[in-house]
Write a protein that holds these residues in place. Structure first.
Motif, PDB file in Angstrom:
ATOM      1  N   ALA A  17       0.828  -1.211   0.000  1.00  0.00           N
ATOM      2  CA  ALA A  17       0.000   0.000   0.000  1.00  0.00           C
ATOM      3  C   ALA A  17       0.860   1.258   0.000  1.00  0.00           C
ATOM      4  O   ALA A  17       0.690   2.157  -0.842  1.00  0.00           O
ATOM      5  CB  ALA A  17      -0.935  -0.003   1.206  1.00  0.00           C
ATOM      6  N   TYR A  18       1.808   1.327   0.938  1.00  0.00           N
ATOM      7  CA  TYR A  18       2.602   2.547   1.055  1.00  0.00           C
ATOM      8  C   TYR A  18       3.593   2.695  -0.099  1.00  0.00           C
ATOM      9  O   TYR A  18       3.931   3.823  -0.489  1.00  0.00           O
ATOM     10  CB  TYR A  18       3.317   2.581   2.402  1.00  0.00           C
ATOM     11  N   THR A  19       4.049   1.585  -0.671  1.00  0.00           N
ATOM     12  CA  THR A  19       4.918   1.679  -1.849  1.00  0.00           C
ATOM     13  C   THR A  19       4.140   2.236  -3.038  1.00  0.00           C
ATOM     14  O   THR A  19       4.633   3.111  -3.762  1.00  0.00           O
ATOM     15  CB  THR A  19       5.494   0.296  -2.197  1.00  0.00           C
ATOM     16  N   MET A  20       2.917   1.739  -3.233  1.00  0.00           N
ATOM     17  CA  MET A  20       2.110   2.256  -4.341  1.00  0.00           C
ATOM     18  C   MET A  20       1.801   3.735  -4.154  1.00  0.00           C
ATOM     19  O   MET A  20       1.883   4.520  -5.104  1.00  0.00           O
ATOM     20  CB  MET A  20       0.818   1.427  -4.477  1.00  0.00           C
ATOM     21  N   TRP A  21       1.454   4.128  -2.927  1.00  0.00           N
ATOM     22  CA  TRP A  21       1.205   5.549  -2.669  1.00  0.00           C
ATOM     23  C   TRP A  21       2.480   6.369  -2.903  1.00  0.00           C
ATOM     24  O   TRP A  21       2.419   7.475  -3.425  1.00  0.00           O
ATOM     25  CB  TRP A  21       0.706   5.739  -1.243  1.00  0.00           C
ATOM     26  N   LEU A 174     -17.214   4.514   9.328  1.00  0.00           N
ATOM     27  CA  LEU A 174     -17.413   3.540   8.259  1.00  0.00           C
ATOM     28  C   LEU A 174     -16.088   2.854   7.977  1.00  0.00           C
ATOM     29  O   LEU A 174     -15.025   3.476   8.046  1.00  0.00           O
ATOM     30  CB  LEU A 174     -17.908   4.226   6.981  1.00  0.00           C
ATOM     31  N   ASP A 175     -16.157   1.551   7.651  1.00  0.00           N
ATOM     32  CA  ASP A 175     -14.933   0.833   7.290  1.00  0.00           C
ATOM     33  C   ASP A 175     -14.310   1.433   6.033  1.00  0.00           C
ATOM     34  O   ASP A 175     -14.939   2.213   5.323  1.00  0.00           O
ATOM     35  CB  ASP A 175     -15.243  -0.648   7.067  1.00  0.00           C
ATOM     36  N   GLY A 176     -13.071   1.010   5.740  1.00  0.00           N
ATOM     37  CA  GLY A 176     -12.326   1.586   4.642  1.00  0.00           C
ATOM     38  C   GLY A 176     -13.050   1.564   3.316  1.00  0.00           C
ATOM     39  O   GLY A 176     -13.253   2.608   2.675  1.00  0.00           O
ATOM     40  N   ILE A 177     -13.494   0.391   2.864  1.00  0.00           N
ATOM     41  CA  ILE A 177     -14.125   0.297   1.554  1.00  0.00           C
ATOM     42  C   ILE A 177     -15.492   0.979   1.550  1.00  0.00           C
ATOM     43  O   ILE A 177     -15.907   1.572   0.552  1.00  0.00           O
ATOM     44  CB  ILE A 177     -14.245  -1.190   1.101  1.00  0.00           C
ATOM     45  N   ALA A 225      -7.992   2.755  -5.693  1.00  0.00           N
ATOM     46  CA  ALA A 225      -8.631   1.741  -4.854  1.00  0.00           C
ATOM     47  C   ALA A 225      -7.660   0.669  -4.360  1.00  0.00           C
ATOM     48  O   ALA A 225      -7.746   0.240  -3.204  1.00  0.00           O
ATOM     49  CB  ALA A 225      -9.781   1.089  -5.619  1.00  0.00           C
ATOM     50  N   VAL A 226      -6.750   0.204  -5.221  1.00  0.00           N
ATOM     51  CA  VAL A 226      -5.900  -0.933  -4.845  1.00  0.00           C
ATOM     52  C   VAL A 226      -5.041  -0.648  -3.610  1.00  0.00           C
ATOM     53  O   VAL A 226      -4.997  -1.466  -2.681  1.00  0.00           O
ATOM     54  CB  VAL A 226      -5.037  -1.376  -6.043  1.00  0.00           C
ATOM     55  N   PRO A 227      -4.345   0.505  -3.522  1.00  0.00           N
ATOM     56  CA  PRO A 227      -3.585   0.761  -2.297  1.00  0.00           C
ATOM     57  C   PRO A 227      -4.475   0.820  -1.055  1.00  0.00           C
ATOM     58  O   PRO A 227      -4.077   0.372   0.027  1.00  0.00           O
ATOM     59  CB  PRO A 227      -2.921   2.124  -2.559  1.00  0.00           C
TER      60      PRO A 227
END
Length: 331
Positions: A17-21, A174-177, A225-227
Protein backbone atom coordinates in the motif's frame (compact mmCIF):
# COMPACT_ATOMS: atom_id res chain seq x y z
CA UNK A 1 -1.45 -12.69 19.64
CA UNK A 2 -1.65 -12.64 15.85
CA UNK A 3 -0.31 -15.76 14.05
CA UNK A 4 3.04 -15.22 12.33
CA UNK A 5 1.48 -15.86 8.92
CA UNK A 6 -1.05 -13.07 9.55
CA UNK A 7 1.72 -10.71 10.63
CA UNK A 8 3.77 -11.48 7.54
CA UNK A 9 0.72 -10.95 5.33
CA UNK A 10 -0.05 -7.69 7.13
CA UNK A 11 3.50 -6.43 6.56
CA UNK A 12 3.32 -7.41 2.89
CA UNK A 13 -0.03 -5.67 2.40
CA UNK A 14 1.16 -2.57 4.26
CA UNK A 15 4.42 -2.39 2.31
CA UNK A 16 2.46 -2.76 -0.95
CA UNK A 17 0.00 0.00 0.00
CA UNK A 18 2.60 2.55 1.05
CA UNK A 19 4.92 1.68 -1.85
CA UNK A 20 2.11 2.26 -4.34
CA UNK A 21 1.21 5.55 -2.67
CA UNK A 22 4.87 6.52 -2.70
CA UNK A 23 5.26 5.75 -6.40
CA UNK A 24 2.09 7.58 -7.50
CA UNK A 25 4.13 10.61 -8.69
CA UNK A 26 5.41 8.43 -11.53
CA UNK A 27 1.82 7.67 -12.54
CA UNK A 28 0.64 11.28 -12.38
CA UNK A 29 3.71 12.32 -14.38
CA UNK A 30 2.65 9.96 -17.19
CA UNK A 31 -0.59 11.93 -17.38
CA UNK A 32 0.96 15.41 -17.54
CA UNK A 33 -0.60 15.95 -20.99
CA UNK A 34 -3.88 16.34 -19.09
CA UNK A 35 -4.54 19.21 -16.69
CA UNK A 36 -4.52 18.44 -12.95
CA UNK A 37 -8.26 19.17 -12.81
CA UNK A 38 -8.97 16.63 -15.56
CA UNK A 39 -6.78 13.99 -13.88
CA UNK A 40 -8.63 14.64 -10.63
CA UNK A 41 -12.02 14.34 -12.33
CA UNK A 42 -11.06 11.01 -13.88
CA UNK A 43 -9.73 9.78 -10.55
CA UNK A 44 -13.04 10.67 -8.91
CA UNK A 45 -15.26 9.34 -11.71
CA UNK A 46 -13.50 5.99 -12.24
CA UNK A 47 -13.18 5.28 -8.52
CA UNK A 48 -16.93 4.70 -8.12
CA UNK A 49 -17.19 1.77 -10.61
CA UNK A 50 -14.20 0.15 -8.91
CA UNK A 51 -15.85 0.61 -5.51
CA UNK A 52 -19.14 -0.86 -6.77
CA UNK A 53 -17.35 -3.95 -8.15
CA UNK A 54 -15.57 -4.47 -4.80
CA UNK A 55 -18.81 -4.10 -2.84
CA UNK A 56 -20.56 -6.55 -5.20
CA UNK A 57 -17.79 -9.13 -4.76
CA UNK A 58 -17.84 -8.74 -0.96
CA UNK A 59 -21.66 -8.42 -0.83
CA UNK A 60 -21.41 -5.48 1.54
CA UNK A 61 -24.49 -3.38 0.88
CA UNK A 62 -26.14 -3.42 4.31
CA UNK A 63 -24.55 -0.12 5.37
CA UNK A 64 -26.08 1.92 2.52
CA UNK A 65 -29.65 2.12 3.90
CA UNK A 66 -28.71 3.21 7.44
CA UNK A 67 -26.31 5.82 6.04
CA UNK A 68 -29.01 7.36 3.82
CA UNK A 69 -31.24 7.75 6.90
CA UNK A 70 -28.61 9.78 8.81
CA UNK A 71 -28.37 13.33 7.40
CA UNK A 72 -25.59 14.32 9.81
CA UNK A 73 -23.41 11.40 8.76
CA UNK A 74 -24.13 12.12 5.09
CA UNK A 75 -23.00 15.70 5.65
CA UNK A 76 -19.76 14.43 7.17
CA UNK A 77 -19.24 12.14 4.16
CA UNK A 78 -19.70 15.19 1.91
CA UNK A 79 -17.11 17.12 3.92
CA UNK A 80 -14.71 14.17 3.60
CA UNK A 81 -15.29 14.03 -0.16
CA UNK A 82 -14.57 17.75 -0.54
CA UNK A 83 -11.47 17.67 1.66
CA UNK A 84 -9.92 14.57 0.06
CA UNK A 85 -10.68 15.99 -3.40
CA UNK A 86 -8.75 19.12 -2.40
CA UNK A 87 -5.88 16.95 -1.17
CA UNK A 88 -5.83 14.90 -4.38
CA UNK A 89 -5.87 17.99 -6.60
CA UNK A 90 -3.05 19.68 -4.70
CA UNK A 91 -0.97 16.49 -4.81
CA UNK A 92 -1.49 15.93 -8.55
CA UNK A 93 -0.76 19.58 -9.30
CA UNK A 94 2.38 19.62 -7.14
CA UNK A 95 3.79 16.53 -8.88
CA UNK A 96 3.18 17.82 -12.41
CA UNK A 97 4.39 21.32 -11.47
CA UNK A 98 7.74 19.97 -10.22
CA UNK A 99 7.17 20.11 -6.46
CA UNK A 100 7.51 16.43 -5.52
CA UNK A 101 9.94 17.16 -2.67
CA UNK A 102 7.60 19.68 -1.06
CA UNK A 103 4.70 17.24 -1.50
CA UNK A 104 6.70 14.57 0.32
CA UNK A 105 7.36 17.09 3.11
CA UNK A 106 3.59 17.50 3.49
CA UNK A 107 3.11 13.81 4.19
CA UNK A 108 6.12 13.73 6.50
CA UNK A 109 4.63 16.46 8.69
CA UNK A 110 1.08 15.09 8.49
CA UNK A 111 1.41 13.04 11.74
CA UNK A 112 2.52 16.19 13.57
CA UNK A 113 -0.45 18.14 12.23
CA UNK A 114 -2.78 15.30 13.26
CA UNK A 115 -1.38 15.51 16.80
CA UNK A 116 -1.92 19.27 16.83
CA UNK A 117 -5.54 18.72 15.73
CA UNK A 118 -5.95 16.22 18.56
CA UNK A 119 -4.91 18.88 21.07
CA UNK A 120 -6.80 21.82 19.56
CA UNK A 121 -10.01 20.06 18.48
CA UNK A 122 -10.34 16.87 20.53
CA UNK A 123 -8.70 18.30 23.68
CA UNK A 124 -6.29 15.40 23.90
CA UNK A 125 -3.36 15.62 26.31
CA UNK A 126 0.14 15.12 24.94
CA UNK A 127 3.04 13.36 26.56
CA UNK A 128 6.29 15.36 26.94
CA UNK A 129 7.97 13.65 23.99
CA UNK A 130 4.96 14.38 21.78
CA UNK A 131 5.22 18.06 22.70
CA UNK A 132 8.92 17.88 21.83
CA UNK A 133 8.13 16.38 18.42
CA UNK A 134 5.52 19.06 17.66
CA UNK A 135 7.97 21.79 18.69
CA UNK A 136 10.69 20.39 16.42
CA UNK A 137 8.15 20.14 13.60
CA UNK A 138 7.13 23.79 14.05
CA UNK A 139 10.81 24.79 13.94
CA UNK A 140 11.18 22.76 10.72
CA UNK A 141 8.35 24.75 9.10
CA UNK A 142 10.15 28.00 10.04
CA UNK A 143 13.41 26.70 8.56
CA UNK A 144 11.66 25.55 5.38
CA UNK A 145 9.97 28.96 5.07
CA UNK A 146 13.40 30.56 5.08
CA UNK A 147 14.73 27.90 2.68
CA UNK A 148 11.93 28.34 0.14
CA UNK A 149 11.77 32.10 0.62
CA UNK A 150 8.05 31.69 1.32
CA UNK A 151 5.72 29.61 3.48
CA UNK A 152 5.78 25.98 2.18
CA UNK A 153 2.08 26.18 1.40
CA UNK A 154 2.00 23.01 -0.72
CA UNK A 155 3.35 20.90 2.15
CA UNK A 156 1.13 22.63 4.70
CA UNK A 157 -1.92 22.35 2.42
CA UNK A 158 -1.40 18.62 1.92
CA UNK A 159 -0.78 18.01 5.64
CA UNK A 160 -3.74 20.13 6.79
CA UNK A 161 -6.19 18.68 4.26
CA UNK A 162 -5.24 15.07 5.00
CA UNK A 163 -5.29 15.64 8.77
CA UNK A 164 -8.73 17.26 8.43
CA UNK A 165 -9.88 14.27 6.40
CA UNK A 166 -8.76 11.89 9.15
CA UNK A 167 -10.40 14.02 11.83
CA UNK A 168 -13.78 14.13 10.07
CA UNK A 169 -13.69 10.40 9.29
CA UNK A 170 -13.51 9.68 13.02
CA UNK A 171 -17.10 10.92 13.26
CA UNK A 172 -18.40 8.78 10.37
CA UNK A 173 -17.30 5.35 11.60
CA UNK A 174 -17.41 3.54 8.26
CA UNK A 175 -14.93 0.83 7.29
CA UNK A 176 -12.33 1.59 4.64
CA UNK A 177 -14.13 0.30 1.55
CA UNK A 178 -17.50 1.57 2.76
CA UNK A 179 -16.16 5.06 3.46
CA UNK A 180 -14.31 5.08 0.13
CA UNK A 181 -17.49 4.05 -1.69
CA UNK A 182 -19.63 6.69 0.02
CA UNK A 183 -17.12 9.44 -0.74
CA UNK A 184 -16.68 8.45 -4.38
CA UNK A 185 -20.47 8.37 -4.78
CA UNK A 186 -20.48 12.02 -3.67
CA UNK A 187 -17.65 12.84 -6.08
CA UNK A 188 -19.01 11.03 -9.12
CA UNK A 189 -21.63 13.42 -10.54
CA UNK A 190 -19.55 16.63 -10.24
CA UNK A 191 -16.59 14.80 -11.81
CA UNK A 192 -18.70 13.36 -14.63
CA UNK A 193 -20.25 16.76 -15.31
CA UNK A 194 -16.81 18.37 -15.54
CA UNK A 195 -15.55 15.67 -17.93
CA UNK A 196 -18.61 16.13 -20.16
CA UNK A 197 -17.95 19.88 -20.13
CA UNK A 198 -14.32 19.34 -21.19
CA UNK A 199 -15.42 16.99 -23.97
CA UNK A 200 -17.98 19.47 -25.29
CA UNK A 201 -15.27 22.15 -25.48
CA UNK A 202 -12.83 19.80 -27.21
CA UNK A 203 -10.39 20.07 -24.28
CA UNK A 204 -10.54 16.47 -23.06
CA UNK A 205 -7.26 14.58 -23.37
CA UNK A 206 -9.30 11.40 -22.81
CA UNK A 207 -10.74 11.73 -26.32
CA UNK A 208 -7.83 13.50 -28.03
CA UNK A 209 -4.76 11.94 -26.39
CA UNK A 210 -4.95 8.50 -27.92
CA UNK A 211 -5.76 5.04 -26.58
CA UNK A 212 -2.82 4.96 -24.15
CA UNK A 213 -3.83 8.24 -22.50
CA UNK A 214 -7.45 7.12 -22.26
CA UNK A 215 -6.48 3.82 -20.61
CA UNK A 216 -4.20 5.56 -18.14
CA UNK A 217 -6.94 8.02 -17.17
CA UNK A 218 -9.50 5.22 -16.81
CA UNK A 219 -7.07 3.30 -14.59
CA UNK A 220 -7.02 6.18 -12.09
CA UNK A 221 -9.83 4.43 -10.21
CA UNK A 222 -7.77 1.27 -9.85
CA UNK A 223 -4.70 3.30 -8.81
CA UNK A 224 -6.84 4.86 -6.09
CA UNK A 225 -8.63 1.74 -4.85
CA UNK A 226 -5.90 -0.93 -4.85
CA UNK A 227 -3.59 0.76 -2.30
CA UNK A 228 -6.61 1.46 -0.10
CA UNK A 229 -7.64 -2.21 -0.17
CA UNK A 230 -4.08 -3.31 0.68
CA UNK A 231 -4.01 -0.79 3.53
CA UNK A 232 -7.29 -2.12 4.92
CA UNK A 233 -5.97 -5.70 4.79
CA UNK A 234 -2.80 -4.58 6.57
CA UNK A 235 -4.66 -2.64 9.27
CA UNK A 236 -6.68 -5.76 10.13
CA UNK A 237 -3.51 -7.77 10.80
CA UNK A 238 -1.01 -5.36 12.36
CA UNK A 239 -0.92 -3.22 15.51
CA UNK A 240 -1.41 0.52 15.04
CA UNK A 241 2.17 1.18 16.16
CA UNK A 242 3.50 -0.84 13.22
CA UNK A 243 1.08 0.85 10.81
CA UNK A 244 2.20 4.21 12.18
CA UNK A 245 5.84 3.45 11.42
CA UNK A 246 5.07 2.11 7.95
CA UNK A 247 3.26 5.32 6.94
CA UNK A 248 6.65 7.00 6.46
CA UNK A 249 7.40 4.69 3.52
CA UNK A 250 5.21 6.69 1.13
CA UNK A 251 6.79 10.14 1.63
CA UNK A 252 10.24 8.50 1.67
CA UNK A 253 9.62 7.08 -1.81
CA UNK A 254 8.26 10.46 -2.92
CA UNK A 255 11.35 12.20 -1.54
CA UNK A 256 13.69 9.80 -3.34
CA UNK A 257 11.76 10.22 -6.60
CA UNK A 258 12.01 13.99 -6.28
CA UNK A 259 15.79 13.73 -5.91
CA UNK A 260 16.66 10.96 -8.35
CA UNK A 261 13.96 10.91 -11.03
CA UNK A 262 12.64 14.47 -11.17
CA UNK A 263 16.01 16.02 -10.22
CA UNK A 264 14.57 18.75 -8.02
CA UNK A 265 16.97 21.10 -6.24
CA UNK A 266 17.82 20.40 -2.63
CA UNK A 267 20.06 23.16 -1.23
CA UNK A 268 21.57 22.80 2.28
CA UNK A 269 18.87 24.86 4.01
CA UNK A 270 16.17 22.51 2.69
CA UNK A 271 18.21 19.53 3.90
CA UNK A 272 18.22 21.22 7.32
CA UNK A 273 14.43 21.56 7.27
CA UNK A 274 13.89 17.95 6.25
CA UNK A 275 16.41 16.81 8.89
CA UNK A 276 14.37 18.58 11.58
CA UNK A 277 11.17 16.92 10.35
CA UNK A 278 12.85 13.51 10.41
CA UNK A 279 14.14 14.21 13.93
CA UNK A 280 10.60 15.08 15.05
CA UNK A 281 9.26 11.85 13.52
CA UNK A 282 12.04 9.85 15.21
CA UNK A 283 11.03 11.31 18.59
CA UNK A 284 7.36 10.61 17.86
CA UNK A 285 8.06 7.01 16.81
CA UNK A 286 10.26 6.36 19.84
CA UNK A 287 7.54 7.68 22.14
CA UNK A 288 4.88 5.52 20.44
CA UNK A 289 7.02 2.38 20.72
CA UNK A 290 7.91 3.06 24.35
CA UNK A 291 4.27 3.73 25.25
CA UNK A 292 3.10 0.57 23.46
CA UNK A 293 5.81 -1.50 25.19
CA UNK A 294 4.82 -0.09 28.58
CA UNK A 295 1.13 -0.78 27.90
CA UNK A 296 1.90 -4.40 26.95
CA UNK A 297 3.97 -4.80 30.12
CA UNK A 298 1.19 -3.41 32.31
CA UNK A 299 -1.35 -5.68 30.60
CA UNK A 300 0.88 -8.72 31.14
CA UNK A 301 1.34 -7.81 34.82
CA UNK A 302 -2.40 -7.34 35.29
CA UNK A 303 -3.08 -10.70 33.64
CA UNK A 304 -0.47 -12.36 35.86
CA UNK A 305 -1.98 -10.83 39.00
CA UNK A 306 -5.44 -11.92 37.92
CA UNK A 307 -4.15 -15.45 37.33
CA UNK A 308 -2.47 -15.55 40.73
CA UNK A 309 -5.64 -14.30 42.43
CA UNK A 310 -7.75 -16.90 40.64
CA UNK A 311 -5.32 -19.68 41.59
CA UNK A 312 -5.26 -18.54 45.22
CA UNK A 313 -9.06 -18.47 45.32
CA UNK A 314 -9.29 -21.96 43.85
CA UNK A 315 -6.75 -23.28 46.36
CA UNK A 316 -8.57 -21.68 49.28
CA UNK A 317 -11.84 -23.24 48.14
CA UNK A 318 -10.21 -26.66 47.83
CA UNK A 319 -8.68 -26.68 51.34
CA UNK A 320 -11.51 -24.97 53.23
CA UNK A 321 -13.14 -27.31 55.85
CA UNK A 322 -16.67 -28.40 55.13
CA UNK A 323 -19.33 -26.51 57.11
CA UNK A 324 -21.09 -28.61 59.79
CA UNK A 325 -24.60 -29.62 58.94
CA UNK A 326 -27.41 -27.89 60.78
CA UNK A 327 -29.15 -30.15 63.33
CA UNK A 328 -32.06 -32.10 61.92
CA UNK A 329 -31.24 -31.26 58.33
CA UNK A 330 -30.53 -34.15 55.98
CA UNK A 331 -28.94 -33.81 52.61
Amino acid sequence: MQPRSDQRAGLAYGAAAYTMWGLLPLYWHLLDAASPSEILAHRMAWSLPVAVVILAVLRRWAWVGPLLRQPRKLALVLVCAVVISTNWFLYIWSVNAGHVLEASLGYFINPLVSIAFGVLVLRERLRPLQWTAVGIGALAVVVMTVAYGKVPWIALGLALSFATYGLVKKGIKLDGIEGFSAETAMQFLPALGYLIFLGARGESSFTTGGVGQALLLAACGVATAVPLICFGASAMRLPLTVIGMMQYLAPTFQFLLGLTVFHEEMPPERWAGFALVWAALAVLTWDALRTARRARGELAEAAARAGEAAAAGALQTAVAPAEPEAPGVKP
